[in-house]
Design a protein around this motif. Structure first.
Motif, PDB file in Angstrom:
ATOM      1  N   TYR A  92      -3.437  20.158 -68.293  1.00 50.79           N
ATOM      2  CA  TYR A  92      -3.106  18.733 -68.118  1.00 50.79           C
ATOM      3  C   TYR A  92      -3.029  18.028 -69.473  1.00 50.79           C
ATOM      4  O   TYR A  92      -2.047  17.358 -69.797  1.00 50.79           O
ATOM      5  CB  TYR A  92      -4.194  18.123 -67.251  1.00 50.79           C
ATOM      6  N   LEU A  93      -4.048  18.213 -70.274  1.00 48.09           N
ATOM      7  CA  LEU A  93      -4.085  17.543 -71.580  1.00 48.09           C
ATOM      8  C   LEU A  93      -3.044  18.137 -72.532  1.00 48.09           C
ATOM      9  O   LEU A  93      -2.398  17.412 -73.289  1.00 48.09           O
ATOM     10  CB  LEU A  93      -5.488  17.661 -72.198  1.00 48.09           C
ATOM     11  N   GLN A  94      -2.898  19.450 -72.478  1.00 47.92           N
ATOM     12  CA  GLN A  94      -1.932  20.087 -73.378  1.00 47.92           C
ATOM     13  C   GLN A  94      -0.519  19.557 -73.101  1.00 47.92           C
ATOM     14  O   GLN A  94       0.246  19.291 -74.034  1.00 47.92           O
ATOM     15  CB  GLN A  94      -1.968  21.612 -73.200  1.00 47.92           C
ATOM     16  N   GLY A  95      -0.218  19.384 -71.827  1.00 48.18           N
ATOM     17  CA  GLY A  95       1.082  18.820 -71.455  1.00 48.18           C
ATOM     18  C   GLY A  95       1.280  17.450 -72.073  1.00 48.18           C
ATOM     19  O   GLY A  95       2.336  17.140 -72.640  1.00 48.18           O
ATOM     20  N   ALA A  96       0.226  16.636 -71.989  1.00 54.21           N
ATOM     21  CA  ALA A  96       0.313  15.276 -72.535  1.00 54.21           C
ATOM     22  C   ALA A  96       0.456  15.307 -74.049  1.00 54.21           C
ATOM     23  O   ALA A  96       1.162  14.481 -74.643  1.00 54.21           O
ATOM     24  CB  ALA A  96      -0.919  14.488 -72.128  1.00 54.21           C
ATOM     25  N   ILE A  97      -0.211  16.282 -74.674  1.00 49.06           N
ATOM     26  CA  ILE A  97      -0.072  16.414 -76.131  1.00 49.06           C
ATOM     27  C   ILE A  97       1.366  16.788 -76.484  1.00 49.06           C
ATOM     28  O   ILE A  97       1.992  16.175 -77.361  1.00 49.06           O
ATOM     29  CB  ILE A  97      -1.037  17.503 -76.673  1.00 49.06           C
ATOM     30  N   ASP A  98       1.871  17.780 -75.768  1.00 48.64           N
ATOM     31  CA  ASP A  98       3.237  18.244 -76.042  1.00 48.64           C
ATOM     32  C   ASP A  98       4.251  17.121 -75.866  1.00 48.64           C
ATOM     33  O   ASP A  98       5.235  17.034 -76.599  1.00 48.64           O
ATOM     34  CB  ASP A  98       3.582  19.408 -75.107  1.00 48.64           C
ATOM     35  N   ARG A  99       3.990  16.251 -74.904  1.00 47.47           N
ATOM     36  CA  ARG A  99       4.903  15.139 -74.662  1.00 47.47           C
ATOM     37  C   ARG A  99       4.666  13.983 -75.629  1.00 47.47           C
ATOM     38  O   ARG A  99       5.315  12.944 -75.544  1.00 47.47           O
ATOM     39  CB  ARG A  99       4.736  14.643 -73.216  1.00 47.47           C
ATOM     40  N   GLY A 100       3.660  14.156 -76.490  1.00 48.67           N
ATOM     41  CA  GLY A 100       3.387  13.120 -77.471  1.00 48.67           C
ATOM     42  C   GLY A 100       2.671  11.908 -76.905  1.00 48.67           C
ATOM     43  O   GLY A 100       2.648  10.846 -77.530  1.00 48.67           O
ATOM     44  N   GLU A 101       2.075  12.071 -75.733  1.00 51.00           N
ATOM     45  CA  GLU A 101       1.423  10.915 -75.105  1.00 51.00           C
ATOM     46  C   GLU A 101       0.025  10.663 -75.652  1.00 51.00           C
ATOM     47  O   GLU A 101      -0.457   9.536 -75.647  1.00 51.00           O
ATOM     48  CB  GLU A 101       1.351  11.129 -73.595  1.00 51.00           C
TER      49      GLU A 101
END
Lengths: 223, 223
Positions: free
Chosen positions: B155-164
């Motif tokens: 979940y967090l990695q996805g948000a990191i990848d999206r720059g959020e």
DNA sequence: TCCGAAAGAGCGAACGTTCATTCTCATTTA
DNA sequence: TAAATGAGAATGAACGTTCGCTCTTTCGGA
């Protein structure tokens, strides 16, 4: 192993051969029992460890042991009190640091480090579990933490009055939460799980700054 | 009291008088035993509660009870598994929320609220203490928390990848810390100590934002 | 300086209780 | 009728604690 080894070097009679008074020897034996009991409690729990096991660990007979503690409960009580007041001691140093964030982070890190090095995390968890149902133990914990919390409160209130910090919630709510967070970090003994101390300190500092909102300089960025 | 009452309404035979199959009745009896045991464990501890007490609470004889669980340890294991997977379930909802901070705070608050309402804080503390010395229990806890942690990580990695978001420490260090903090809040059952839910939520949000550093807009205020 | 009594410290078998579990037998259910 | 379920007395082990005893230390008075 070194926690309760409070050998008293002052008031020594001078002789190095048989220097101990009756009272000193007694106190030393009590420490020996407590250390032995602590070991047993850590890997069997307060109720799971038997007096026979504690006697074996302390290398004495039940008859002898009962001359020092009237019951198993008394040993548990003594260990709890020693452990809790030792923990409380660590936080006392915090109140001397004029920089609130630094003081907090330093004390909390000392706490984490001490928990890790002494291997007391599981003893603490045991104490906490026992405090949920044993009123005497609960009182001991509350007393120790109450002292910390009061000192903490005065410390933060002073900083608020001086305009150094501006906490995001009121103190009465914040203090129990800070202590709760600290307990969580202590119980989990993060360094043993491979989390580096540096990371813990960084996250702690970021978190504390967000909670306390220090106002060193005019920093006009509120939410 | 309502935690394990998973009565199965599906697959009902239709009759309201004697609608239960053998297996259903069996499952229901097991739940009854677990509920009774939970009560006993909460106010005496895993080791302090006796089988006789559990039998009395479940209103059945030892002979009958042993037809459902082969040992006391098996009951403890079943309760632990149910409790831990129930906790893990709460966090699963988080991963559907596209806003990371909101998702996190909502899930954490649900967790705090659930702990308070179910009165499971002391059971959880007991489980945690037991997990420090009982390998089977430890594995159950690790398995449940491992699942949560993995989902959390993705979940967090996805948000990191999206720059959020831009977490202040790396994920491998942050995740155990977040879980540790959550445990501390859970064990202490802050609402019962008079800390209002609003304050908990405010502090949690402030803290999470500081840790994850969301980048919704260009917000050029770094330390 | 020495003696002897009193107190302290230690031992480990023994006590009564409670523990988790099992056994035998009766009852209910499919 | 065979299997599942239930009851509750019985079992041996283990528990916290006590007891009677011995050995050691302390210390005031001769």
């Amino acid at each position: 192993m070194t926690d309760l080894d409070t050998t008293f070097d002052d008031a020594g009679p001078g002789d190095a051969d048989a220097p101990m008074t009756r009272g000193e020897k007694r106190e030393q034996t009590m420490c020996r029992i407590m250390e032995a009991a602590k070991k047993c409690f850590v890997h069997a729990g307060f109720q799971g460890a038997s007096m026979q096991q504690i006697c074996a660990a302390a290398e004495m007979s039940p008859g002898a042991l009962y001359r020092y503690f009237p019951s198993k409960e008394a040993i548990i009580g003594a260990i709890t009190e020693a452990d809790r007041s030792q923990d409380a001691e660590i936080f006392r140093t915090m109140f001397e640091n004029p920089n609130v964030v630094d003081g907090f982070v330093t004390a909390a890190m000392a706490h984490v480090r001490h928990m890790h090095e002494s291997g007391n995390a599981s003893l603490f968890t045991e104490i906490r579990a026992e405090s949920m149902r044993n009123e005497a133990i609960d009182l001991t914990c509350q007393s120790a933490m109450g002292t910390v919390q009061q000192g903490f409160r005065d410390y933060l209130q002073g900083a608020i009055d001086r305009g150094e910090i501006e906490p995001c919630v009121e103190l009465d709510a914040m203090l129990p939460m800070i202590i709760a967070i600290g307990e969580g970090l202590a119980i989990n003994d993060l360094p043993s799980k491979g989390v580096p101390l540096d990371s813990i300190e960084t996250l702690m500092r970021v978190t504390v700054e967000a909670m306390l909102r220090p106002r060193k300089r005019a920093n006009a960025n509120d939410n």
